[in-house]
Write a protein that holds these residues in place. Structure first.
Motif, PDB file in Angstrom:
ATOM      1  N   LEU A 125       0.844  -1.035  -0.095  1.00 46.35           N
ATOM      2  CA  LEU A 125       0.009  -0.049   0.185  1.00 46.35           C
ATOM      3  C   LEU A 125       0.828   1.180   0.079  1.00 46.35           C
ATOM      4  N   THR A 126       0.168   2.414  -0.483  1.00 48.34           N
ATOM      5  CA  THR A 126       1.108   3.786  -0.315  1.00 48.34           C
ATOM      6  C   THR A 126       0.739   4.202   0.901  1.00 48.34           C
ATOM      7  N   LYS A 127       1.947   5.097   1.299  1.00 43.84           N
ATOM      8  CA  LYS A 127       1.498   5.930   2.568  1.00 43.84           C
ATOM      9  C   LYS A 127       0.332   6.923   2.475  1.00 43.84           C
ATOM     10  N   GLY A 128      -0.737   6.551   3.746  1.00 42.63           N
ATOM     11  CA  GLY A 128      -1.695   7.203   3.863  1.00 42.63           C
ATOM     12  C   GLY A 128      -3.106   6.436   3.285  1.00 42.63           C
ATOM     13  N   THR A 129      -2.920   5.370   2.868  1.00 43.01           N
ATOM     14  CA  THR A 129      -4.036   4.605   2.409  1.00 43.01           C
ATOM     15  C   THR A 129      -4.797   4.083   3.540  1.00 43.01           C
ATOM     16  N   ARG A 130      -6.174   4.273   3.568  1.00 42.16           N
ATOM     17  CA  ARG A 130      -6.970   3.864   4.554  1.00 42.16           C
ATOM     18  C   ARG A 130      -7.124   2.497   4.726  1.00 42.16           C
ATOM     19  N   VAL A 131      -6.739   2.054   6.034  1.00 41.14           N
ATOM     20  CA  VAL A 131      -6.995   0.468   6.208  1.00 41.14           C
ATOM     21  C   VAL A 131      -7.785   0.329   7.404  1.00 41.14           C
ATOM     22  N   SER A 132      -9.206  -0.250   7.407  1.00 42.57           N
ATOM     23  CA  SER A 132      -9.781  -0.332   8.461  1.00 42.57           C
ATOM     24  C   SER A 132     -10.094  -1.858   8.816  1.00 42.57           C
ATOM     25  N   LEU A 133     -10.093  -2.080   9.914  1.00 45.54           N
ATOM     26  CA  LEU A 133     -10.193  -3.494  10.391  1.00 45.54           C
ATOM     27  C   LEU A 133     -11.573  -3.662  11.391  1.00 45.54           C
ATOM     28  N   PHE A 134     -12.219  -4.567  11.268  1.00 45.06           N
ATOM     29  CA  PHE A 134     -13.602  -4.609  11.938  1.00 45.06           C
ATOM     30  C   PHE A 134     -13.670  -6.012  12.447  1.00 45.06           C
ATOM     31  N   PRO A 135     -13.620  -6.460  13.793  1.00 46.25           N
ATOM     32  CA  PRO A 135     -13.820  -7.584  14.453  1.00 46.25           C
ATOM     33  C   PRO A 135     -15.226  -8.126  14.373  1.00 46.25           C
ATOM     34  N   MET A 136     -15.591  -9.202  13.744  1.00 44.76           N
ATOM     35  CA  MET A 136     -16.686  -9.896  13.787  1.00 44.76           C
ATOM     36  C   MET A 136     -16.906 -10.697  15.057  1.00 44.76           C
ATOM     37  N   VAL A 137     -15.646 -11.253  15.688  1.00 47.02           N
ATOM     38  CA  VAL A 137     -15.950 -11.928  16.767  1.00 47.02           C
ATOM     39  C   VAL A 137     -14.409 -11.505  17.703  1.00 47.02           C
ATOM     40  N   PRO A 138     -14.317 -12.002  18.866  1.00 44.41           N
ATOM     41  CA  PRO A 138     -12.893 -11.562  19.532  1.00 44.41           C
ATOM     42  C   PRO A 138     -11.836 -12.118  18.740  1.00 44.41           C
ATOM     43  N   VAL A 139     -10.884 -11.520  18.603  1.00 48.13           N
ATOM     44  CA  VAL A 139      -9.581 -11.947  17.666  1.00 48.13           C
ATOM     45  C   VAL A 139      -8.624 -11.033  17.999  1.00 48.13           C
ATOM     46  N   VAL A 140      -7.420 -11.659  17.824  1.00 49.50           N
ATOM     47  CA  VAL A 140      -6.171 -10.864  18.132  1.00 49.50           C
ATOM     48  C   VAL A 140      -5.030 -11.251  16.907  1.00 49.50           C
ATOM     49  N   GLY A 141      -4.442 -10.136  16.621  1.00 48.60           N
ATOM     50  CA  GLY A 141      -3.604 -10.193  15.517  1.00 48.60           C
ATOM     51  C   GLY A 141      -2.195  -9.275  15.620  1.00 48.60           C
ATOM     52  N   THR A 196     -10.991   0.419  12.997  1.00 50.60           N
ATOM     53  CA  THR A 196     -11.313   1.260  11.654  1.00 50.60           C
ATOM     54  C   THR A 196     -10.823   2.437  11.845  1.00 50.60           C
ATOM     55  N   SER A 197     -10.423   3.167  10.417  1.00 49.45           N
ATOM     56  CA  SER A 197      -9.942   4.270  10.179  1.00 49.45           C
ATOM     57  C   SER A 197      -8.477   4.379  10.333  1.00 49.45           C
ATOM     58  N   ASN A 198      -7.678   2.997  10.252  1.00 45.32           N
ATOM     59  CA  ASN A 198      -6.266   3.027  10.717  1.00 45.32           C
ATOM     60  C   ASN A 198      -5.579   3.714   9.154  1.00 45.32           C
ATOM     61  N   ALA A 199      -4.256   3.606   9.149  1.00 46.17           N
ATOM     62  CA  ALA A 199      -3.575   4.098   7.732  1.00 46.17           C
ATOM     63  C   ALA A 199      -2.318   3.345   7.655  1.00 46.17           C
ATOM     64  N   ALA A 200      -1.779   3.198   6.301  1.00 45.23           N
ATOM     65  CA  ALA A 200      -0.836   2.519   6.123  1.00 45.23           C
ATOM     66  C   ALA A 200       0.422   3.441   5.946  1.00 45.23           C
ATOM     67  N   LEU A 201       1.642   3.116   6.517  1.00 46.27           N
ATOM     68  CA  LEU A 201       2.809   3.853   6.347  1.00 46.27           C
ATOM     69  C   LEU A 201       3.773   3.588   5.131  1.00 46.27           C
ATOM     70  N   GLY A 202       3.144   2.483   4.414  1.00 45.37           N
ATOM     71  CA  GLY A 202       3.873   2.003   3.276  1.00 45.37           C
ATOM     72  C   GLY A 202       3.355   0.600   3.185  1.00 45.37           C
ATOM     73  N   PRO A 203       3.933  -0.205   2.685  1.00 46.26           N
ATOM     74  CA  PRO A 203       3.594  -1.748   2.808  1.00 46.26           C
ATOM     75  C   PRO A 203       3.175  -2.223   3.979  1.00 46.26           C
ATOM     76  N   VAL A 204       2.047  -2.847   4.133  1.00 40.24           N
ATOM     77  CA  VAL A 204       1.639  -3.517   5.551  1.00 40.24           C
ATOM     78  C   VAL A 204       1.368  -5.009   5.317  1.00 40.24           C
ATOM     79  N   THR A 205       1.899  -5.551   6.365  1.00 39.80           N
ATOM     80  CA  THR A 205       1.571  -6.958   6.737  1.00 39.80           C
ATOM     81  C   THR A 205       0.567  -7.036   7.991  1.00 39.80           C
ATOM     82  N   LEU A 206      -0.158  -8.016   7.751  1.00 38.23           N
ATOM     83  CA  LEU A 206      -1.323  -8.399   8.799  1.00 38.23           C
ATOM     84  C   LEU A 206      -1.123  -9.879   9.139  1.00 38.23           C
TER      85      LEU A 206
END
Length: 201
Positions: free
Chosen positions: A120-136, A158-168
């Motif tokens: 991803l490029t810097k500033g790209t919006r990355v949102s994560l929403f848990p449907m169940v309890p989860v850890v990452g 939600t409404s996190n952002a990339a600093l560049g390439p992202v690994t999840l």
């Protein structure tokens, strides 16, 4: 855009009409057929129709049960009725063994796999929403998620952002990944290249 990445078309029930209105003939129509116009049904061959005579699950769920593909792109499941959209998110969790991306007018949504890397490029919006309890864990996010106990009634991402390439990375299925639609092709490529997936329930 979707047909360029996934040229084979399957319609969910009355979605067949929308396909035809856009100039695309579905190979199959799957569902309980309660929203398929009678006049349209008469135009389809028996081979095109795959009726599933139960109404305990959504037509989207029925499609995922019958379609075997490396990746499914879902069009027309978001941006309309909110209850339908929420049901689709639930369906993603019910089918963790399948790679599925829902395409909306502005965003794309998928169930995050065990590990995913996106350039991803810097500033790209990355949102994560848990449907169940989860850890990452993560790298490349403005606000790292390492070891946070996410839950739908607690911490969300939600409404996190990339600093560049992202690994999840996630320890179990349950996290929705939401990105701007411009990243569809990149997400498709990465999901297809990710060897491991969640086992089917």
């Amino acid at each position: 855009m979707a047909t360029a990445l996934a040229p084979r078309i399957v319609a969910a029930d009355g979605g067949a009409q929308h396909c035809l209105d856009m100039g695309h003939a579905p190979e199959r129509v799957i569902g309980d057929m309660d929203s398929l116009p009678v006049s349209l049904r008469a135009q389809l061959t028996p081979d095109q129709l795959c009726p599933v005579a139960e109404q305990e699950t959504t037509d989207f769920d029925k499609v995922l049960r019958y379609v075997q593909a490396p990746l499914v792109l879902g069009v027309g499941f978001s941006g309309g009725r909110l209850d339908h959209e929420l049901a689709c998110f639930s369906t993603l969790l019910r089918h963790p063994g399948q790679r599925v991306i829902l395409i909306g007018a502005e965003d794309i949504v998928c169930l995050a796999p065990p590990r995913l890397q996106l350039d991803l490029t810097k500033g790209t919006r990355v949102s994560l929403f848990p449907m169940v309890p989860v850890v990452g864990q993560s790298s490349g996010l403005q606000w790292p998620i390492d070891d946070i106990a996410f839950a739908p009634d607690g911490m969300i991402g939600t409404s996190n952002a990339a600093l560049g390439p992202v690994t999840l990375r996630f320890e179990a299925p349950g996290m929705l990944l939401i990105l701007p639609r411009a990243w569809l092709a990149a997400l498709v490529r990465q999901l297809l290249e990710t060897p491991e997936g969640w086992p089917a329930l």
